[in-house]
Design a protein around this motif. Structure first.
Motif, PDB file in Angstrom:
ATOM      1  N   ARG A  92       0.830  -1.208   0.000  1.00 35.75           N
ATOM      2  CA  ARG A  92       0.000   0.000   0.000  1.00 35.75           C
ATOM      3  C   ARG A  92       0.865   1.258   0.000  1.00 35.75           C
ATOM      4  O   ARG A  92       0.604   2.207  -0.743  1.00 35.75           O
ATOM      5  N   THR A  93       1.885   1.274   0.843  1.00 35.49           N
ATOM      6  CA  THR A  93       2.789   2.424   0.899  1.00 35.49           C
ATOM      7  C   THR A  93       3.555   2.563  -0.407  1.00 35.49           C
ATOM      8  O   THR A  93       3.722   3.679  -0.928  1.00 35.49           O
ATOM      9  N   LEU A  94       4.025   1.447  -0.951  1.00 34.43           N
ATOM     10  CA  LEU A  94       4.704   1.464  -2.253  1.00 34.43           C
ATOM     11  C   LEU A  94       3.817   2.112  -3.305  1.00 34.43           C
ATOM     12  O   LEU A  94       4.258   2.994  -4.061  1.00 34.43           O
ATOM     13  N   GLY A  95       2.555   1.690  -3.369  1.00 35.60           N
ATOM     14  CA  GLY A  95       1.630   2.238  -4.360  1.00 35.60           C
ATOM     15  C   GLY A  95       1.399   3.727  -4.175  1.00 35.60           C
ATOM     16  O   GLY A  95       1.335   4.486  -5.150  1.00 35.60           O
ATOM     17  N   ALA A  96       1.285   4.166  -2.914  1.00 36.28           N
ATOM     18  CA  ALA A  96       1.074   5.585  -2.641  1.00 36.28           C
ATOM     19  C   ALA A  96       2.285   6.409  -3.063  1.00 36.28           C
ATOM     20  O   ALA A  96       2.144   7.500  -3.649  1.00 36.28           O
ATOM     21  N   VAL A  97       3.479   5.905  -2.795  1.00 35.58           N
ATOM     22  CA  VAL A  97       4.698   6.622  -3.201  1.00 35.58           C
ATOM     23  C   VAL A  97       4.790   6.676  -4.727  1.00 35.58           C
ATOM     24  O   VAL A  97       5.114   7.718  -5.309  1.00 35.58           O
ATOM     25  N   ALA A  98       4.463   5.574  -5.374  1.00 36.05           N
ATOM     26  CA  ALA A  98       4.503   5.530  -6.837  1.00 36.05           C
ATOM     27  C   ALA A  98       3.536   6.531  -7.452  1.00 36.05           C
ATOM     28  O   ALA A  98       3.812   7.113  -8.512  1.00 36.05           O
ATOM     29  N   LEU A 120      16.009   7.583  -1.226  1.00 31.20           N
ATOM     30  CA  LEU A 120      14.837   6.944  -0.635  1.00 31.20           C
ATOM     31  C   LEU A 120      14.960   5.446  -0.863  1.00 31.20           C
ATOM     32  O   LEU A 120      15.063   4.986  -2.001  1.00 31.20           O
ATOM     33  N   VAL A 121      14.961   4.691   0.227  1.00 29.10           N
ATOM     34  CA  VAL A 121      15.056   3.232   0.155  1.00 29.10           C
ATOM     35  C   VAL A 121      13.770   2.632   0.683  1.00 29.10           C
ATOM     36  O   VAL A 121      13.333   2.945   1.795  1.00 29.10           O
ATOM     37  N   LEU A 122      13.158   1.770  -0.116  1.00 27.65           N
ATOM     38  CA  LEU A 122      11.917   1.104   0.252  1.00 27.65           C
ATOM     39  C   LEU A 122      12.188  -0.388   0.435  1.00 27.65           C
ATOM     40  O   LEU A 122      12.461  -1.102  -0.530  1.00 27.65           O
ATOM     41  N   MET A 123      12.117  -0.841   1.678  1.00 27.93           N
ATOM     42  CA  MET A 123      12.308  -2.268   1.963  1.00 27.93           C
ATOM     43  C   MET A 123      10.955  -2.958   1.798  1.00 27.93           C
ATOM     44  O   MET A 123      10.248  -3.255   2.778  1.00 27.93           O
ATOM     45  N   VAL A 124      10.597  -3.203   0.555  1.00 31.74           N
ATOM     46  CA  VAL A 124       9.270  -3.728   0.219  1.00 31.74           C
ATOM     47  C   VAL A 124       9.131  -5.165   0.705  1.00 31.74           C
ATOM     48  O   VAL A 124       9.969  -6.021   0.422  1.00 31.74           O
ATOM     49  N   ARG A 125       8.049  -5.404   1.459  1.00 31.17           N
ATOM     50  CA  ARG A 125       7.767  -6.727   2.013  1.00 31.17           C
ATOM     51  C   ARG A 125       6.444  -7.215   1.449  1.00 31.17           C
ATOM     52  O   ARG A 125       5.378  -6.939   2.003  1.00 31.17           O
ATOM     53  N   ILE A 134       4.746  -4.814  -9.406  1.00 30.06           N
ATOM     54  CA  ILE A 134       5.956  -4.689 -10.226  1.00 30.06           C
ATOM     55  C   ILE A 134       5.985  -3.343 -10.940  1.00 30.06           C
ATOM     56  O   ILE A 134       7.029  -2.683 -11.016  1.00 30.06           O
ATOM     57  N   ARG A 135       4.833  -2.908 -11.432  1.00 35.44           N
ATOM     58  CA  ARG A 135       4.783  -1.595 -12.084  1.00 35.44           C
ATOM     59  C   ARG A 135       5.042  -0.470 -11.097  1.00 35.44           C
ATOM     60  O   ARG A 135       5.691   0.526 -11.432  1.00 35.44           O
ATOM     61  N   ALA A 136       4.534  -0.614  -9.867  1.00 30.99           N
ATOM     62  CA  ALA A 136       4.798   0.400  -8.844  1.00 30.99           C
ATOM     63  C   ALA A 136       6.284   0.443  -8.494  1.00 30.99           C
ATOM     64  O   ALA A 136       6.857   1.528  -8.311  1.00 30.99           O
ATOM     65  N   MET A 137       6.927  -0.716  -8.431  1.00 37.48           N
ATOM     66  CA  MET A 137       8.369  -0.762  -8.183  1.00 37.48           C
ATOM     67  C   MET A 137       9.137  -0.080  -9.311  1.00 37.48           C
ATOM     68  O   MET A 137      10.093   0.669  -9.071  1.00 37.48           O
ATOM     69  N   ALA A 138       8.704  -0.346 -10.542  1.00 31.92           N
ATOM     70  CA  ALA A 138       9.355   0.299 -11.690  1.00 31.92           C
ATOM     71  C   ALA A 138       9.154   1.810 -11.630  1.00 31.92           C
ATOM     72  O   ALA A 138      10.090   2.589 -11.888  1.00 31.92           O
ATOM     73  N   ALA A 139       7.944   2.235 -11.257  1.00 30.90           N
ATOM     74  CA  ALA A 139       7.642   3.668 -11.199  1.00 30.90           C
ATOM     75  C   ALA A 139       8.507   4.382 -10.168  1.00 30.90           C
ATOM     76  O   ALA A 139       9.096   5.433 -10.455  1.00 30.90           O
ATOM     77  N   VAL A 140       8.607   3.819  -8.947  1.00 32.46           N
ATOM     78  CA  VAL A 140       9.409   4.500  -7.930  1.00 32.46           C
ATOM     79  C   VAL A 140      10.893   4.469  -8.277  1.00 32.46           C
ATOM     80  O   VAL A 140      11.632   5.404  -7.961  1.00 32.46           O
ATOM     81  N   THR A 141      11.326   3.421  -8.954  1.00 34.29           N
ATOM     82  CA  THR A 141      12.720   3.352  -9.393  1.00 34.29           C
ATOM     83  C   THR A 141      13.001   4.436 -10.423  1.00 34.29           C
ATOM     84  O   THR A 141      14.041   5.119 -10.363  1.00 34.29           O
TER      85      THR A 141
END
Length: 198
Positions: A92-98, A120-125, A134-141
């Protein structure tokens, strides 16, 4: 001597709250100031996964901020920090940041960290991952964040769960140029990893 810049630590409600707690402990030992933002769900997870009280975790930080307080220092780019770690980071936090959705102080502080071009480091669990994750991870990257899921390193032959957590914390601190002495580092010889000395 100029005092060290603080590190913002976000703790979301994902499983793996030990990473955030240990991060605060280690940064305190190193004399690096911390500004903690902990979500309400993280407080619930803390009760499930540890015997610690919320007040005990907050006591590990230099300063604590309420997650709903969007006037707190980490919500402003003029507040100088060395960056931010979200440990653990929920989907949820990953998606909000993305999405750039600063709906609370944790996600706003993450957004500020990105816009100020700080680390900014996101320790995604989360696992397994669907395409949205995966798309949210790509977006924040693409936005400049580092996605660093806490992965155990078996070459160091961890003996306890604490060993696994320490390795994960040590590796994310490496991304800030902070050597906390927690990582059994790989050596380019037949002996494999160095022993952890801390």
């Amino acid at each position: 001597m100029t005092p060290p810049l603080p590190l913002v630590v976000g703790i979301s409600g994902a499983s793996g709250i030990a990473y955030g707690v240990r991060l605060l402990e280690v940064l305190g030992r190193l004399g690096i100031p911390t500004h903690l933002v902990m979500t309400r769900t993280a407080e619930i997870t803390l009760a499930y996964e540890t015997s610690l009280k919320v007040a005990e975790v907050k006591a590990l930080a230099t300063q604590c901020h309420k997650v709903e307080d969007l006037t707190a220092a980490p919500s402003s780019g003029s507040f100088r920090t060395r960056g931010m770690i979200v440990a653990p980071c929920s989907a949820r936090t990953l998606g909000a940041v993305a999405a750039g959705a600063g709906e609370n102080l944790l996600t706003r502080a993450a957004d500020v960290t990105l816009k100020e071009r700080r680390t900014l480091v996101l320790m995604v669990r989360e696992t397994p991952l669907h395409l949205g994750h995966i798309r949210a991870m790509a977006a924040v990257t693409e936005m400049g964040a580092v996605v660093a899921p806490p992965m155990p390193a078996f070459y160091s032959r961890p003996q306890t769960l604490d060993d696994v957590v320490d390795h994960g914390v040590g590796r994310v601190l490496d991304l800030f140029g902070i050597d906390a002495g927690l990582v059994a580092r790989w050596r380019d010889d037949d002996s494999g990893a160095d022993a952890v000395t801390a």
